[in-house]
Design a protein around this motif. Structure first.
Motif, PDB file in Angstrom:
ATOM      1  N   SER A  97      -5.007  -3.891 -31.151  1.00 13.89           N
ATOM      2  CA  SER A  97      -4.090  -4.140 -30.048  1.00 13.89           C
ATOM      3  C   SER A  97      -4.536  -5.390 -29.311  1.00 13.89           C
ATOM      4  O   SER A  97      -5.695  -5.490 -28.899  1.00 13.89           O
ATOM      5  CB  SER A  97      -4.064  -2.947 -29.087  1.00 13.89           C
ATOM      6  N   LYS A 145      -3.819  -6.467 -23.160  1.00  9.89           N
ATOM      7  CA  LYS A 145      -2.674  -6.258 -22.276  1.00  9.89           C
ATOM      8  C   LYS A 145      -2.639  -7.326 -21.195  1.00  9.89           C
ATOM      9  O   LYS A 145      -3.685  -7.786 -20.733  1.00  9.89           O
ATOM     10  CB  LYS A 145      -2.759  -4.876 -21.614  1.00  9.89           C
ATOM     11  N   THR A 194      -1.002  -4.414 -16.098  1.00 11.93           N
ATOM     12  CA  THR A 194      -0.293  -3.376 -16.856  1.00 11.93           C
ATOM     13  C   THR A 194      -1.248  -2.353 -17.468  1.00 11.93           C
ATOM     14  O   THR A 194      -0.821  -1.517 -18.257  1.00 11.93           O
ATOM     15  CB  THR A 194       0.540  -4.015 -17.984  1.00 11.93           C
ATOM     16  N   PHE A 207       4.082   2.878 -21.099  1.00  9.19           N
ATOM     17  CA  PHE A 207       5.115   2.166 -21.839  1.00  9.19           C
ATOM     18  C   PHE A 207       6.097   3.166 -22.442  1.00  9.19           C
ATOM     19  O   PHE A 207       5.693   4.145 -23.069  1.00  9.19           O
ATOM     20  CB  PHE A 207       4.494   1.300 -22.941  1.00  9.19           C
ATOM     21  N   TYR A 264       8.293  -1.033 -27.116  1.00  8.22           N
ATOM     22  CA  TYR A 264       8.053  -0.356 -25.851  1.00  8.22           C
ATOM     23  C   TYR A 264       8.337  -1.329 -24.707  1.00  8.22           C
ATOM     24  O   TYR A 264       8.217  -2.543 -24.862  1.00  8.22           O
ATOM     25  CB  TYR A 264       6.596   0.104 -25.720  1.00  8.22           C
ATOM     26  N   ASN A 309       7.259  -1.555 -20.461  1.00  8.47           N
ATOM     27  CA  ASN A 309       6.474  -0.923 -19.407  1.00  8.47           C
ATOM     28  C   ASN A 309       7.370  -0.469 -18.261  1.00  8.47           C
ATOM     29  O   ASN A 309       8.548  -0.811 -18.187  1.00  8.47           O
ATOM     30  CB  ASN A 309       5.369  -1.862 -18.906  1.00  8.47           C
ATOM     31  N   ARG A 334       6.255  -4.518 -25.534  1.00 10.42           N
ATOM     32  CA  ARG A 334       5.165  -4.213 -26.465  1.00 10.42           C
ATOM     33  C   ARG A 334       5.746  -4.008 -27.856  1.00 10.42           C
ATOM     34  O   ARG A 334       6.582  -3.128 -28.058  1.00 10.42           O
ATOM     35  CB  ARG A 334       4.424  -2.973 -25.981  1.00 10.42           C
ATOM     36  N   ASP A 359      -0.450  -3.990 -32.081  1.00  8.33           N
ATOM     37  CA  ASP A 359       0.450  -4.131 -30.942  1.00  8.33           C
ATOM     38  C   ASP A 359       0.339  -5.530 -30.357  1.00  8.33           C
ATOM     39  O   ASP A 359      -0.759  -6.026 -30.125  1.00  8.33           O
ATOM     40  CB  ASP A 359       0.130  -3.100 -29.851  1.00  8.33           C
ATOM     41  N   THR A 360       1.479  -6.152 -30.118  1.00  7.14           N
ATOM     42  CA  THR A 360       1.534  -7.466 -29.492  1.00  7.14           C
ATOM     43  C   THR A 360       2.332  -7.352 -28.196  1.00  7.14           C
ATOM     44  O   THR A 360       3.419  -6.745 -28.188  1.00  7.14           O
ATOM     45  CB  THR A 360       2.192  -8.500 -30.426  1.00  7.14           C
ATOM     46  N   TYR A 361       1.817  -7.935 -27.122  1.00  2.39           N
ATOM     47  CA  TYR A 361       2.470  -7.859 -25.816  1.00  2.39           C
ATOM     48  C   TYR A 361       3.149  -9.192 -25.511  1.00  2.39           C
ATOM     49  O   TYR A 361       2.527 -10.244 -25.588  1.00  2.39           O
ATOM     50  CB  TYR A 361       1.443  -7.516 -24.734  1.00  2.39           C
TER      51      TYR A 361
END
Length: 213
Positions: free
Chosen positions: A44, A47, A51, A56, A132, A134, A141, A153-155
């Motif tokens: 991941s 973040k 956050t 999420f 996702y 938030n 996400r 996971d990439t934000y």
């Protein structure tokens, strides 16, 4: 690719897709089955500040991404085997055990396997499995696959995501692109085979798709 997307969910049966698979996607144990978290083998990216304590909400899900992870790892293993077989093949050719045609065939198979691995990896690493948003609606996400077939996971800041209503892609197409104004990374989303779980939040990110011509 469309045929593959249709076939993958049917391969294991509808009942299996309702259960989390080990090491790829695992349930958080909460009462809400829609909340999923990474397994120990997933990665991941960091973040965004502010956050860390936010929850999420899942807004989109593509069930076949789990099976595609297995396909990606299987293709990686198959390519490794074909490439590893080349040195012994050249040695046996030097000893007169194999003919030149056999060695050329082995080299062609290995080259084709490498080309297919590069193409599949490029696509699978950009294919969206879960989206996702938030609670404050500021971060998107994106759950997708790594080169090794595991989850990552990439934000993305919401203000950096280009709404689909501002792109040339149409929701009816097999894949639409999730692009960023900064031009960092592009992901591929399939609305035809994926499921929108929270249409209101999805619309806040990508616009009202039904209103497009």
């Amino acid at each position: 690719m469309a045929a593959l997307l249709r076939a993958v969910p049917r391969f294991r049966g509808p009942a299996v897709w309702g259960r989390p698979l080990p090491r790829l996607w695992c349930c958080s144990g909460q009462k809400d089955p829609k909340r999923w978290v990474e397994s120990k083998l997933s990665t991941s990216k960091e973040k965004p500040p502010g956050t860390e304590t936010e929850k999420f909400q899942m807004v989109y899900r593509f069930d076949a991404i789990r099976a595609l992870g297995y396909v990606s790892r299987l293709k990686l293993a198959q390519t490794a085997l074909t490439v590893v077989a080349l040195p012994p093949g050249f040695y046996w050719y030097s000893q007169g055990i194999l003919t030149l045609n056999s060695v050329c065939l082995m080299s062609g198979i290995a080259g084709f396997a490498l080309a297919m691995l590069c193409w599949m990896s490029y696509f699978f690493r950009r294919l969206v499995g879960i989206l996702y948003v938030n609670e404050s609606g500021t971060v998107l996400r994106v759950a997708h696959l790594t080169f090794w077939g595991w989850r990552q996971d990439t934000y993305c800041p919401m203000e950096d995501v280009i709404p689909l209503t501002e792109t040339k892609d149409r929701p009816q197409e097999l894949f639409v692109r999730i692009q960023q104004y900064s031009g960092k990374q592009t992901f591929y989303l399939t609305l035809r085979y994926g499921r929108i779980l929270d249409r209101e939040r999805f619309t806040e990110v990508f616009g009202v798709l039904d209103a497009r011509k």
